[in-house]
Write a protein that holds these residues in place. Sequence first.
Motif, mmCIF file in Angstrom:
data_model
loop_
_atom_site.group_PDB
_atom_site.id
_atom_site.type_symbol
_atom_site.label_atom_id
_atom_site.label_comp_id
_atom_site.label_asym_id
_atom_site.label_seq_id
_atom_site.Cartn_x
_atom_site.Cartn_y
_atom_site.Cartn_z
ATOM 1 N N ARG A 93 2.527 1.886 -3.312
ATOM 2 C CA ARG A 93 1.542 2.421 -4.248
ATOM 3 C C ARG A 93 1.390 3.942 -4.060
ATOM 4 O O ARG A 93 1.374 4.717 -5.009
ATOM 5 C CB ARG A 93 0.199 1.711 -4.018
ATOM 6 C CG ARG A 93 -0.597 1.502 -5.297
ATOM 7 C CD ARG A 93 -1.787 0.576 -5.073
ATOM 8 N NE ARG A 93 -1.373 -0.816 -4.952
ATOM 9 C CZ ARG A 93 -1.805 -1.655 -4.003
ATOM 10 N NH1 ARG A 93 -2.657 -1.247 -3.091
ATOM 11 N NH2 ARG A 93 -1.396 -2.904 -3.982
ATOM 12 N N LEU A 94 1.332 4.356 -2.779
ATOM 13 C CA LEU A 94 1.203 5.778 -2.428
ATOM 14 C C LEU A 94 2.431 6.568 -2.919
ATOM 15 O O LEU A 94 2.312 7.650 -3.490
ATOM 16 C CB LEU A 94 1.083 5.869 -0.900
ATOM 17 C CG LEU A 94 0.420 7.075 -0.262
ATOM 18 C CD1 LEU A 94 -0.954 7.325 -0.852
ATOM 19 C CD2 LEU A 94 0.296 6.820 1.253
ATOM 20 N N ARG A 101 2.401 7.110 -6.536
ATOM 21 C CA ARG A 101 1.465 8.197 -6.878
ATOM 22 C C ARG A 101 2.120 9.553 -6.643
ATOM 23 O O ARG A 101 1.962 10.489 -7.420
ATOM 24 C CB ARG A 101 0.187 8.081 -6.048
ATOM 25 C CG ARG A 101 -0.799 7.038 -6.582
ATOM 26 C CD ARG A 101 -1.894 6.748 -5.565
ATOM 27 N NE ARG A 101 -2.615 7.957 -5.177
ATOM 28 C CZ ARG A 101 -3.382 8.047 -4.081
ATOM 29 N NH1 ARG A 101 -3.537 6.991 -3.281
ATOM 30 N NH2 ARG A 101 -3.986 9.156 -3.782
ATOM 31 N N GLU A 102 2.872 9.662 -5.537
ATOM 32 C CA GLU A 102 3.534 10.949 -5.257
ATOM 33 C C GLU A 102 4.547 11.270 -6.358
ATOM 34 O O GLU A 102 4.614 12.406 -6.842
ATOM 35 C CB GLU A 102 4.240 10.942 -3.894
ATOM 36 C CG GLU A 102 4.727 12.355 -3.529
ATOM 37 C CD GLU A 102 5.758 12.454 -2.416
ATOM 38 O OE1 GLU A 102 5.938 11.486 -1.655
ATOM 39 O OE2 GLU A 102 6.367 13.535 -2.312
ATOM 40 N N ALA A 137 -1.020 10.302 3.247
ATOM 41 C CA ALA A 137 -1.910 9.845 2.171
ATOM 42 C C ALA A 137 -2.825 10.987 1.716
ATOM 43 O O ALA A 137 -3.021 11.214 0.519
ATOM 44 C CB ALA A 137 -2.738 8.652 2.649
ATOM 45 N N VAL A 156 -0.810 13.392 -0.402
ATOM 46 C CA VAL A 156 -0.587 12.897 -1.763
ATOM 47 C C VAL A 156 -1.849 13.135 -2.606
ATOM 48 O O VAL A 156 -1.774 13.565 -3.757
ATOM 49 C CB VAL A 156 -0.199 11.397 -1.752
ATOM 50 C CG1 VAL A 156 -0.192 10.825 -3.169
ATOM 51 C CG2 VAL A 156 1.172 11.197 -1.110
ATOM 52 N N GLN A 157 -2.998 12.912 -1.967
ATOM 53 C CA GLN A 157 -4.274 13.142 -2.664
ATOM 54 C C GLN A 157 -4.382 14.606 -3.111
ATOM 55 O O GLN A 157 -4.736 14.897 -4.248
ATOM 56 C CB GLN A 157 -5.433 12.780 -1.704
ATOM 57 C CG GLN A 157 -6.823 12.907 -2.327
ATOM 58 C CD GLN A 157 -7.048 11.819 -3.369
ATOM 59 O OE1 GLN A 157 -6.897 10.634 -3.081
ATOM 60 N NE2 GLN A 157 -7.388 12.225 -4.589
ATOM 61 N N ASP A 162 0.838 -1.213 0.000
ATOM 62 C CA ASP A 162 0.000 0.000 0.000
ATOM 63 C C ASP A 162 0.866 1.254 0.000
ATOM 64 O O ASP A 162 0.589 2.225 -0.710
ATOM 65 C CB ASP A 162 -0.910 0.041 1.237
ATOM 66 C CG ASP A 162 -2.040 -0.965 1.137
ATOM 67 O OD1 ASP A 162 -2.167 -1.594 0.054
ATOM 68 O OD2 ASP A 162 -2.772 -1.145 2.128
ATOM 69 N N TYR A 163 1.914 1.191 0.818
ATOM 70 C CA TYR A 163 2.777 2.373 0.931
ATOM 71 C C TYR A 163 3.486 2.645 -0.393
ATOM 72 O O TYR A 163 3.546 3.788 -0.853
ATOM 73 C CB TYR A 163 3.801 2.182 2.056
ATOM 74 C CG TYR A 163 4.795 3.318 2.143
ATOM 75 C CD1 TYR A 163 4.425 4.538 2.720
ATOM 76 C CD2 TYR A 163 6.071 3.201 1.618
ATOM 77 C CE1 TYR A 163 5.313 5.594 2.776
ATOM 78 C CE2 TYR A 163 6.976 4.257 1.671
ATOM 79 C CZ TYR A 163 6.590 5.452 2.258
ATOM 80 O OH TYR A 163 7.483 6.508 2.312
#
Lengths: 458, 568
Positions: free
Chosen positions: A83-84, A87-88, A334, A337-338, A80-81
Amino acid sequence: MLRSAFPLVSHLPIRPRPPPVRPYAASAANPPPPPPPPPPASAYVHLPFCRKRCHYCDFPIVALGTSSPHGDGDDPRITDYIRLLLREVAATPPVSDDGFPLETVFFGGGTPSLVPPSLVAAVLDALRARFGLSASPEISIEMDPGTFDAAKLRELVGLGVNRVSLGVQAFQDDLLRSCGRAHGLREVHEAVGMVSSCEGLQNWSMDLISSLPNQTEEMWEESLRCTVEANPTHMSVYDLQIEQGTKFGQLYTPGVYPLPSETDSANFYKIASKRLCEAGYNHYEISSYCKTGYECKHNVTYWQNRSFYAFGLGSASYINGVRFSRPRRMKEYADWVQRLENGAWSHVSGNAGMKDMAMDVVMLSLRTAWGLDLRSFNKSFGRSLTESLCNTFRPFVETGLVIAMDMERRALHPSDLELDLQHEGGIGSRVAFIRLSDPDGFLLSNELISLAFSIISP
Amino acid sequence: MATATASRLAVPISNIRNFSIIAHIDHGKSTLADKLLELTGTVQKREMKEQFLDNMDLERERGITIKLQAARMRYIMNNEPYCLNLIDTPGHVDFSYEVSRSLAACEGALLVVDASQGVEAQTLANVYLALENDLEIIPVLNKIDLPGAEPDRVAQEIEEIIGMDCSNAIRCSAKDTAKSPLRALIFDSYYDPYRGVIVYFRVVDGTIKKGEKICFMASGKEYVADEIGVLSPTQMQVSELYAGEVGYLSASIRSVADARVGDTITHASKKAECALPGYSEATPMVFCGLFPIDADQFEELREALEKLQLNDAALKFEPESSSAMGFGFRCGFLGLLHMEIVQERLEREYNLNLIITAPSVVYHVNLADGETIEMLTPKEYIGPIMELGQERRGEFKEMNFITENRASVVYELPLAEMVGDFFDQLKSRSKGYASMEYSLIGYRESNLVKLDIQINGDPVEALSTIVHRDKAYSVGRALTQKLKELIPRQMFRVPIQACIGAKVIASEALSAIRKDVLSKCYGGDISRKKKLLKKQAEGKKRMKAIGRVDVPQEAFMAVLKLEKESST
């Protein structure tokens, strides 16, 4: 008003764009460029996972527990991390559109060696896609004994990782246990064996910590001896900092038993400097030593006040003159990042004040053996500040805590600084650099740097 | 404003009462003043805050009154309007000078005594001051609701000590002297950056109108009174003030020296023949050096002191320079609290960073200033108080029982022994029950030596102290030890020596700092490290560089701390 503003404008450090590939090997000997720095050519990637938290650590980490000693590709906390993180990277716009590939990438932690190599590969691919990687980038990763085997190491090297920083910390089982490390001495020897014999890996570093509770001078000498025998190309020697909120923070007071006294602790620092220099290492920064040509290029970016990207939980970037630290909690990171993806957050170019820029330059350059480049400082921040700085350091040049150096960084006699200061505008004619001496000046760096701060911002 | 003027004129001069409140600190003076303001409707209940008249932040924080304040109240009794001018006064012993100023502007005084405690020395001194000024005194027994209140005992005490009938009636007259030439006594002034010096005064004879040309009799300066008004308690403009009234005026006066407290205001066209007797000059009791940490602030400090002096007539200062401390001022204060207040006001209101040196008294060669000190104490604390007097080289003079349970103890002792923490000690040894009053009696011969302090070989005049020869060695030892505690270690070894002439009588040394290093910059996050270094730099800025040594403010007060610790 306008007229008087023009000379100022000409002082602004507007630099011609540097060539796309920067000659790093030589850069260590070059003066730090004046702020604001050119676009980043370095990226820090934070991989926060650890098996458990060490007693001295106050870093943003995620403790996984001991269930999967070599990491686990399926651990959802890791996947999960990552993936985050991807994205960043994807949401971070390159500062320059053309020709600024990354020269250095540093996977720090946490314990990055707990992350499966396939996921490290994914991050490297993302960085390559977004910013490009130079022809021969320095790619470092921090690894802890007991968290990898030879196969995993080979796999990482296969991905392009060419520098390993091994978190050994001590060569005594008792000390390792008392500071809450997840490994023992046996794992240390295994790890050193694997790293030093790994094909395709010439450049590796070892971390040691001095002033641990109950550490004696004999133990410290033993750790240094073992390190020299292992023969890494680079060494980081950290003096234990007791941070608030850590287990050590609750248990101990600096300088008070079972921690070594201030005198003993200073002595450990001096012993390290002596032993490692005898063994052919250069003491190029307060806590860094290397064989000639093996400076950590990534860390040199920091000391030379150049910009760098950063990705991941709690990491700090320096882009367009702005230092920014990401949230230290996973949930908040998170969310951030969003917002970055939504365009609700951007790396705006900010205007750090001149005073703050001058403080950064002084604070970072005085950590290094190359010291502060007086001519460049003079150009960026003016003659009067440069002169007051030299005047403030003058008594310490006389007592040997500060060293005045010429253009070739040869130590000068204190009287040369006197002579420069006596002539108006004389700063820079004899003395081109000042540095803190090794080990006495380095040992008092906080005192000396904060003294400089009180001059910069009176 | 118009209605205010109209209603004001309706008060006959015979119905004006100028009065102040005499009370010991904490006996409820400010609270009583608050109640008067509220009951007369001068301040609306919703605007009411505690200690309304104490409008300096410092006053509210410390719960004390420092500056005297004036407030005009209207009151209707038997369909007759009255104008009550309350002049609020400070209660602390340091500020008795302010009290004497305000009493001179009154015809009457309320004597407020805490019914749970009784008459204190300070109160007594002010009552005598009031009696000397021919004031009508109305005793007020306060705090009778407290469980420990003994109004009968306290009333008896007032009758016994002051000889005053406790059922006194009010009788007051304001002389109708409107026709005689104007004479008005300045009892306070302050500097307003927009309007110049604002003068507070009481009209003794004649009247003063807005727009009239006035003359300050002592300075001979003439100005036009642009604005006159009453204090209600905020300034309220009026067109005319009559004999017996208290008010303020502004006349674009640029220099305080032109309108000094104690001077008499008269008309430029029709001057009074002689000025009113002014106030006596306040005599400073404690002297300290005041030095800016940053030498560039010397001029700012001078301006700030000049402005404060406008507002605080008891503050005295003159330039002083010292090789170690640079340029600064030698300042005279009424007492230690006064000194602290001035320092805090300079730092807060004028944004100055100051080093204040330990208080000392004025010495003539071989002569030390002496004083008599009278202490009032419940009888159970006589022992500890006499011990204190003895310790401070005091000479016992007399002891009287004022009432069955309270005694007055009189000592003569060197002023130098009092300027430190004598008052604090008195309070702590008597659990707060004793109070004191002192007056100077002149210089006495004494066997004294000058104890010099050298830091890193540099003599520091600001730390020199004059001590009795018998105490020189013990003070020297204690002082060097205290300085070793107070001065942070430096990057080199620093010897601290106490000397008499060239002879070193005590010596200590600060060892050099061995290590002060932050090793790791994790992931390039320099912000935390920078913050720590900035904080460290701030700490250095708060210190005074003596030669190469950074010395903090506390060190200059080391002598005082010494006394506190050795006697507790």
